[in-house]
Design an enzyme around this catalytic site. Structure first.
Site, short mmCIF file in Angstrom:
data_model
loop_
_atom_site.label_atom_id
_atom_site.label_comp_id
_atom_site.label_asym_id
_atom_site.label_seq_id
_atom_site.Cartn_x
_atom_site.Cartn_y
_atom_site.Cartn_z
N GLY A 100 75.45 20.06 57.71
CA GLY A 100 74.84 20.13 59.03
C GLY A 100 74.40 18.82 59.65
N THR A 131 74.93 26.13 50.92
CA THR A 131 75.15 25.47 49.61
C THR A 131 75.02 26.45 48.44
OG1 THR A 131 72.80 24.86 49.48
CG2 THR A 131 74.30 23.27 50.48
N LYS A 175 24.13 6.89 45.83
CA LYS A 175 24.25 6.28 44.50
C LYS A 175 24.52 7.39 43.50
CE LYS A 175 23.87 2.38 42.12
NZ LYS A 175 22.57 1.68 42.11
N HIS A 176 25.58 7.28 42.76
CA HIS A 176 25.96 8.28 41.77
C HIS A 176 26.02 9.68 42.38
CE1 HIS A 176 25.91 5.18 38.83
NE2 HIS A 176 24.61 5.00 38.89
N ASN A 215 18.40 20.59 40.69
CA ASN A 215 17.46 21.10 41.69
C ASN A 215 17.14 19.99 42.69
OD1 ASN A 215 16.90 23.82 40.83
ND2 ASN A 215 15.79 22.98 39.08
N HIS A 233 26.25 21.60 42.22
CA HIS A 233 26.31 21.19 40.81
C HIS A 233 27.40 20.15 40.57
CE1 HIS A 233 24.17 25.07 40.46
NE2 HIS A 233 23.55 24.46 39.47
#
Length: 527
Positions: A38, A70, A278-279, A421, A527
């Site tokens: 094609g 094909t 941070k982190h 928390n 979490h």
């Protein structure tokens, strides 16, 4: 399996025509017969190349709008035949099947159709059938056949042909692995889209795929290998950002930058805002009349933790803010944009990474999040929950003031992005204490208060900024002790989900302490 496999005939059928003419010309110059289908055949002929139609191999024309072209033994026999197996060679001879030594295929643009908002019929029509079938056949027979599915691999293919006069076993194995990964990703995209289209929220099988964006030096720690994969989403953020300067991003940089940018995006359309992370936890968040003021107020929440942190901004970085940021060591700055003057300021800090995204993420956008556990992974919706200010329920005798209510909404927005928390104190549109990730909500409240006291001493203030603040808790107070810890620290108003068995006791304690308290009816565990 021979080490070196010659390439005499190539079948090319690509949706993405990038580099097609150049590849076809290079193969033809090396005496390789070109067979195509094609649009690919047409593009090759326009480039002046001699191309044989697949229909010449199969004896059947393309039919059913190209759906069948094909899927024929003349094609799949040419791809799957073991060249040194006598019975296969005999079958090829008997049925007039010629070998296909190189397959170059990329698939119908299904993912692009979905991303463009295609309707159900359009998406189904762009599910490729013949392409994946040929790819899998060629990849299975990689002992003799080379399969290429990525435009990026065209140069490597030509280098192989020039150096070896064919392709090596190792190269064919690599290409086969990439081919199977591509068809797997393609099927994952189709099945994920279809699950959404028919409302199947928890399909029996869920496939996940990604494309390598970056090999990382290591993971969270130097002894862990790591890599960064992208899922093709156009959601603004670290995965789609442009890096203008600085070292390569690390695993932790990427994780923390994502956390910072997702939080600052909550303030789209509002006053200038700055988030320092941070982190993966925010250690300072503030709004101000200017971006520089927002940064200064965020920085004053916890200057110690801000050192080596990640900064996210909700609007274009300007020169004044850039100058302020360079006052301490910062790992990454991410913003929708940056002025030329700001970029010149950062140019002096070679290791500082500057990322721009062109836009903020939409906090309300739906999406899925994955978390791996031993033996499987968890899937959940993105936390796109946002409270309706009119739906907040005042549960104490004293109603909050207008300023307290504004600060509580701000604190609640930040708490959503703090590890549980979570306790967040806010005063006048800036965090003044953040307690994150403690097993006890009381400890989170006390840690945030202690950090605020330390900052007051460092800044030479008469009293900690936490005095007269409001406080947000990401989940309900199961007892009054956490609430009292916040009150003792100086909070005057509280926003929390409510829903504890002891809500009445907590409300009574708040009334006794003269606190205003509102319930959201929604929690934000993280979490």
């Amino acid at each position: 399996m021979p080490d070196l496999a010659p390439v005499k005939r190539a079948l090319i059928s690509v949706s993405d025509k990038t580099g097609l003419a150049e590849l076809g010309r290079a193969l033809a110059e090396r005496g390789i017969e070109l067979v195509s289908t094609g649009g690919s055949a047409k593009a090759l002929r326009v480039a002046g190349l001699e191309v044989r139609d697949v229909a010449d191999l199969t004896g059947f024309p393309e039919m059913m709008d190209g759906r069948v072209k094909t899927l024929h033994p003349a094609v799949h026999g040419g791809l799957l035949a073991l060249r040194d197996e006598p019975s296969h060679a005999a079958a090829m001879e008997e049925h007039g099947i010629g070998g296909i030594d190189l397959l170059v295929v990329n698939l119908y643009p299904f993912e692009a159709t979905v991303a463009a908002g295609g309707d159900y019929a359009a998406c189904v029509e762009n599910i490729d059938i013949g392409g994946p079938a040929m790819i899998r056949a060629a990849a299975k027979n990689h002992g003799y056949v080379t399969v290429v599915v990525d435009v990026e691999d065209y140069p490597a293919l030509l280098k192989q042909l020039d150096a070896r006069g064919g392709t090596t076993r190792a190269f064919r194995q690599t290409m086969a692995q990439r081919a199977y990964a591509r068809t797997a990703a393609y099927d994952a995209a189709v099945s994920t889209w279809m699950a959404g289209a028919i409302g199947e929220e928890t399909p029996r099988r869920r496939a996940v795929a990604g494309t390598l964006a970056q090999s990382l030096r290591y993971g969270e720690n130097p002894h862990q290998s790591a890599a960064f994969y992208v899922d093709g989403s156009d959601r603004p953020g670290v995965a789609t950002a442009t890096q203008h300067q600085g070292k390569e991003l690390s695993y932790n940089n990427i994780n923390d930058t994502d956390a910072a940018f997702e939080l600052v995006s909550e303030f789209a359309g509002g006053d200038p805002a700055c988030v320092i992370v941070k982190h993966a936890n925010p250690c300072g968040v503030a709004q101000g009349a200017t971006l520089a003021e927002a940064y200064a107020r965020a920085f004053d929440c916890d200057r110690v933790s801000a050192f080596g942190g990640i900064i996210a901004l909700n609007r274009e970085l300007d020169e004044e803010t850039a100058q302020a940021i360079t006052g301490i060591f910062t790992e990454v700055v991410i913003a929708p944009g940056a002025t030329e003057a700001a970029r010149e300021v950062f140019a002096a800090k070679k290791n500082l990474r500057l990322l721009t995204t062109e836009a903020l993420a939409d906090p309300a956008e739906a999406g899925r999040m994955l978390k791996q556990v031993a033996g499987g992974y968890l899937v959940q919706d993105r936390d796109n929950g946002r409270i309706d200010p009119d739906a907040l329920k005042v549960v104490t005798k004293r109603a909050p003031s207008e300023q307290e209510m504004a600060d509580m909404r701000f604190a609640w927005t930040v708490a959503k992005h703090v590890k549980s928390n979570a306790i967040v104190y806010v005063r006048d549109g800036a965090t003044v204490g953040v307690g994150a990730g403690q097993m006890s909500r009381v400890d989170s409240a006390r840690i945030a208060a202690r950090k605020s006291a330390d900052m007051a001493e460092a800044l030479g203030l008469d009293a900690p900024l936490i005095k007269g603040s409001v406080v947000a808790s990401d989940a309900f107070f199961p007892f009054a002790d956490g609430l009292m810890a916040a009150a003792e620290a100086g909070a005057t108003a509280v926003i929390q989900p409510g829903g504890s068995m002891r809500d009445a006791d907590v409300i009574a304690a708040a009334d006794e302490a003269g606190l205003a308290m509102v319930f959201t009816g929604m929690r934000h565990f993280r979490h």
